[in-house]
Design a protein around this motif. Structure first.
Motif, PDB file in Angstrom:
ATOM      1  N   GLU A 199      10.231 -36.293  -0.523  1.00 45.20           N
ATOM      2  CA  GLU A 199      11.341 -36.506   0.308  1.00 45.20           C
ATOM      3  C   GLU A 199      11.979 -37.801   0.343  1.00 45.20           C
ATOM      4  O   GLU A 199      13.248 -38.002   0.467  1.00 45.20           O
ATOM      5  CB  GLU A 199      10.874 -36.007   1.906  1.00 45.20           C
TER       6      GLU A 199
ATOM      7  N   ARG B  94      15.541 -38.818  -0.603  1.00 48.69           N
ATOM      8  CA  ARG B  94      16.553 -39.568   0.183  1.00 48.69           C
ATOM      9  C   ARG B  94      17.323 -40.864  -0.737  1.00 48.69           C
ATOM     10  O   ARG B  94      18.560 -41.025  -0.543  1.00 48.69           O
ATOM     11  CB  ARG B  94      15.735 -40.135   1.385  1.00 48.69           C
ATOM     12  N   ARG B  95      16.495 -41.428  -1.349  1.00 50.78           N
ATOM     13  CA  ARG B  95      16.986 -42.435  -2.145  1.00 50.78           C
ATOM     14  C   ARG B  95      18.022 -41.866  -3.236  1.00 50.78           C
ATOM     15  O   ARG B  95      19.306 -42.705  -3.259  1.00 50.78           O
ATOM     16  CB  ARG B  95      15.832 -43.391  -3.068  1.00 50.78           C
TER      17      ARG B  95
ATOM     18  N   THR C  58      20.003 -39.296  -3.034  1.00 45.68           N
ATOM     19  CA  THR C  58      20.901 -38.830  -2.554  1.00 45.68           C
ATOM     20  C   THR C  58      22.043 -39.990  -1.960  1.00 45.68           C
ATOM     21  O   THR C  58      23.072 -39.737  -2.295  1.00 45.68           O
ATOM     22  CB  THR C  58      20.835 -38.168  -1.023  1.00 45.68           C
ATOM     23  N   GLU C  59      21.491 -41.138  -1.519  1.00 46.16           N
ATOM     24  CA  GLU C  59      22.227 -42.266  -1.566  1.00 46.16           C
ATOM     25  C   GLU C  59      22.872 -42.723  -2.758  1.00 46.16           C
ATOM     26  O   GLU C  59      24.070 -43.443  -2.915  1.00 46.16           O
ATOM     27  CB  GLU C  59      21.340 -43.609  -0.685  1.00 46.16           C
TER      28      GLU C  59
END
Length: 234
Positions: A29, A33-34, A36-37
């Motif tokens: 996860e 998250r990384r 996605t950014e």
């Protein structure tokens, strides 16, 4: 061998096996998250797309909740002062369709509630090919109050920005435009819809604005394989 967990939070009666698996998932996860950014940053770094072919003329209601009267509005008029970005969702509700798309409807049910927040920073519009009266009547049946609903029945916007194919079938696409000194430029489209199909992935091109599937992704049963939202569950 004792492994150190990522954090100290524990839930009632959880097992060591659960915590080990959860930590592994948490690593994934965090990586997501990384990523996605990173993907969002790549979107922001795109060079400007092409200038729009014309200042498209849409139709919208002349007053809030008024389905009877309408007024023309140009794309350039969709930009409020100080807001140089316009997000346009193409709603699958063409004049030949008996019913509005249930999946688009699910998206817009949610987006209607978020619209007051979104429009604090950017402009937002929803475009469909049906006549305005038909769009407004459907919106009233869903109790949509905050979406800026436009009819593209009199222009080529849908075809130009790939929300309609050569056969006249409607497609669910989100396009982003930006206003610059030399005109209005296309900035981004959810082109995953047109990318090669991968088994089990569907399009997923507008999932980031669609809470429904994101909620299911948190559950043990996931999205399932044979369920889609409907216009009514009676």
């Amino acid at each position: 061998m004792t492994t150190t967990s990522i954090h100290t939070i524990r839930f009632p009666n959880e097992s060591a096996a659960y915590r080990a698996a959860r930590d592994e998932l948490l690593d994934a996860e965090m990586a997501l998250r990384r990523q996605t950014e990173e993907v969002a940053a790549l979107r922001r770094q795109l060079p400007l797309g092409g200038v729009i072919r014309e200042d498209y003329r849409f139709e919208e209601s002349a007053g809030a909740g008024d389905a009877a009267s309408s007024r023309p509005v140009r794309m350039s008029e969709l930009f409020a002062p100080g807001k140089e970005t316009l997000v346009v969702y193409s709603f699958m509700y063409g004049p030949e369709m008996k019913h509005a798309c249930p999946l688009c409807t699910s998206i817009l049910d949610s987006l209607d509630g978020e619209a007051p927040h979104i429009t604090q920073r950017v402009n937002l519009a929803v475009v469909a090919r049906s006549p305005l009266r038909r769009i407004r009547e459907f919106a009233a049946s869903r109790d949509w109050r905050n979406l800026r609903l436009l009819s593209s029945a009199g222009n080529s916007y849908n075809a130009d920005y790939h929300a309609e194919n050569a056969k006249g079938n409607q497609l669910p696409v989100l396009n982003v435009f930006v206003r610059r000194d030399d005109g209005i430029h296309h900035a981004y489209a959810t082109e995953l819809l047109y990318a090669p199909h991968e088994a089990g992935q569907d399009g997923r091109h507008v999932d980031p604005i669609w809470p429904l599937w994101n909620v299911f992704d948190y559950t043990p049963d996931g999205r399932g394989t044979d369920w889609n939202p409907k216009l009514s569950y009676e």
